[in-house]
Design an enzyme around this catalytic site. Sequence first.
Site, PDB file in Angstrom:
ATOM      1  N   HIS A 109       0.820  -1.224   0.000  1.00  0.00           N
ATOM      2  CA  HIS A 109       0.000   0.000   0.000  1.00  0.00           C
ATOM      3  C   HIS A 109       0.852   1.272   0.000  1.00  0.00           C
ATOM      4  O   HIS A 109       0.349   2.350   0.322  1.00  0.00           O
ATOM      5  CB  HIS A 109      -0.950   0.006   1.208  1.00  0.00           C
ATOM      6  N   CYS A 139      12.512  17.702 -10.464  1.00  0.00           N
ATOM      7  CA  CYS A 139      12.084  18.583 -11.571  1.00  0.00           C
ATOM      8  C   CYS A 139      11.615  19.957 -11.101  1.00  0.00           C
ATOM      9  O   CYS A 139      11.368  20.838 -11.927  1.00  0.00           O
ATOM     10  CB  CYS A 139      10.983  17.900 -12.393  1.00  0.00           C
TER      11      CYS A 139
HETATM   12  N1  APR Z   1      -1.975  -6.953  18.282  1.00  0.00           N
HETATM   13  C1  APR Z   1      -2.516  -7.701  17.279  1.00  0.00           C
HETATM   14  N2  APR Z   1      -3.575  -7.299  16.550  1.00  0.00           N
HETATM   15  C2  APR Z   1      -4.113  -6.091  16.852  1.00  0.00           C
HETATM   16  C3  APR Z   1      -3.599  -5.268  17.867  1.00  0.00           C
HETATM   17  C4  APR Z   1      -2.475  -5.743  18.611  1.00  0.00           C
HETATM   18  N3  APR Z   1      -1.935  -5.039  19.601  1.00  0.00           N
HETATM   19  N4  APR Z   1      -4.351  -4.136  17.920  1.00  0.00           N
HETATM   20  C5  APR Z   1      -5.281  -4.271  16.969  1.00  0.00           C
HETATM   21  N5  APR Z   1      -5.162  -5.448  16.324  1.00  0.00           N
HETATM   22  C6  APR Z   1      -5.958  -5.983  15.213  1.00  0.00           C
HETATM   23  C7  APR Z   1      -7.421  -5.604  15.262  1.00  0.00           C
HETATM   24  O1  APR Z   1      -8.135  -6.547  16.044  1.00  0.00           O
HETATM   25  C8  APR Z   1      -7.804  -5.652  13.784  1.00  0.00           C
HETATM   26  O2  APR Z   1      -8.239  -6.951  13.407  1.00  0.00           O
HETATM   27  O3  APR Z   1      -5.460  -5.417  14.026  1.00  0.00           O
HETATM   28  C9  APR Z   1      -6.494  -5.331  13.060  1.00  0.00           C
HETATM   29  C10 APR Z   1      -6.439  -3.946  12.437  1.00  0.00           C
HETATM   30  O4  APR Z   1      -7.408  -3.869  11.438  1.00  0.00           O
HETATM   31  P1  APR Z   1      -7.603  -2.539  10.532  1.00  0.00           P
HETATM   32  O5  APR Z   1      -7.707  -1.339  11.409  1.00  0.00           O
HETATM   33  O6  APR Z   1      -8.733  -2.817   9.610  1.00  0.00           O
HETATM   34  O7  APR Z   1      -6.210  -2.425   9.741  1.00  0.00           O
HETATM   35  P2  APR Z   1      -5.729  -3.229   8.455  1.00  0.00           P
HETATM   36  O8  APR Z   1      -6.294  -4.606   8.431  1.00  0.00           O
HETATM   37  O9  APR Z   1      -4.251  -3.079   8.385  1.00  0.00           O
HETATM   38  O10 APR Z   1      -6.374  -2.381   7.292  1.00  0.00           O
HETATM   39  C11 APR Z   1      -6.108  -2.745   5.957  1.00  0.00           C
HETATM   40  O11 APR Z   1      -7.240  -0.818   5.192  1.00  0.00           O
HETATM   41  O12 APR Z   1      -7.822   1.397   5.276  1.00  0.00           O
HETATM   42  C12 APR Z   1      -6.981   0.494   4.748  1.00  0.00           C
HETATM   43  O13 APR Z   1      -5.038   0.960   3.585  1.00  0.00           O
HETATM   44  C13 APR Z   1      -5.516   0.764   4.903  1.00  0.00           C
HETATM   45  O14 APR Z   1      -3.702  -0.834   4.903  1.00  0.00           O
HETATM   46  C14 APR Z   1      -4.969  -0.514   5.464  1.00  0.00           C
HETATM   47  C15 APR Z   1      -6.034  -1.531   5.088  1.00  0.00           C
END
Ligand code: APR
Length: 232
Positions: A109, A139
Amino acid sequence: MDRPTNMVILTGAGISAESGLRTFRAEDGLWEDHRVEDVATPQAFRRDPELVQRFYDERRKNIMAAEPNPAHEALARLDREWDGELLIVTQNIDDLHERAGARRVLHMHGEALSVWCLACDARHRWTGTLRDAPGCPACGEGALRPDIVWFGEMPYEMDRIFAALARTDLFVSIGTSGAVYPAAGFVQQAKSAGAIALELNLERSQGSAWFDETRLGPASEQVPAWVGEMLR
Ligand code: APR
């Protein structure tokens, strides 16, 4: 399971949560304060570039102030010590995997500390702000955008990712909600190519049913424990 040779590790915002970087979909997540359509699409950038630049200026500042946590450090150790193929595919735009010492990292990303010039197509490392529309170091045009893959854009290096998924024996997903494709579909790709799939997450995710095993808990505990098992 037989000892795997090749692995693909997918990381999401959850791995950086304990470094103080907000996730996206939690109650206090980034998408609670900002609508995706306002800050993370090409249309938003055309409509209100200053708002989008401010949003990513803030992300860049927070990332530079954050430090890798034990989960990043454990993956860096695995990267150093694992003889087989290994690819850390991260959805994260922070550089905490690299700062912990990991090398085999792919930012599907994009990266907050990189900018892309829409005038000359050059990319540069960037630690300052963009809201003041600075000139491109190559540029001189004031046409820099964050080097981030927005909703509606194609993630980077999909060919390399699919090739690695087709070869992997083990697919591990860490700290991602499984809400955003194509990353959310990687588990199915890996499984259909014969891999075992393991999920490490704080809570069950939308994709949990696809995994052979889900271990629940904070990444700073689950990831070092799992890496310890792999390198035993
Ligand atoms: N340890 C492990 N997991 C965790 C922790 C932690 N300390 N804290 C939160 N989580 C988990 C949450 O339970 C959730 O399932 O991490 C996940 C985060 O999910 P999102 O906020 O949806 O993030 P992500 O999956 O990376 O999002 C994907 O969405 O908006 C876009 O481009 C953005 O790259 C991102 C993509």
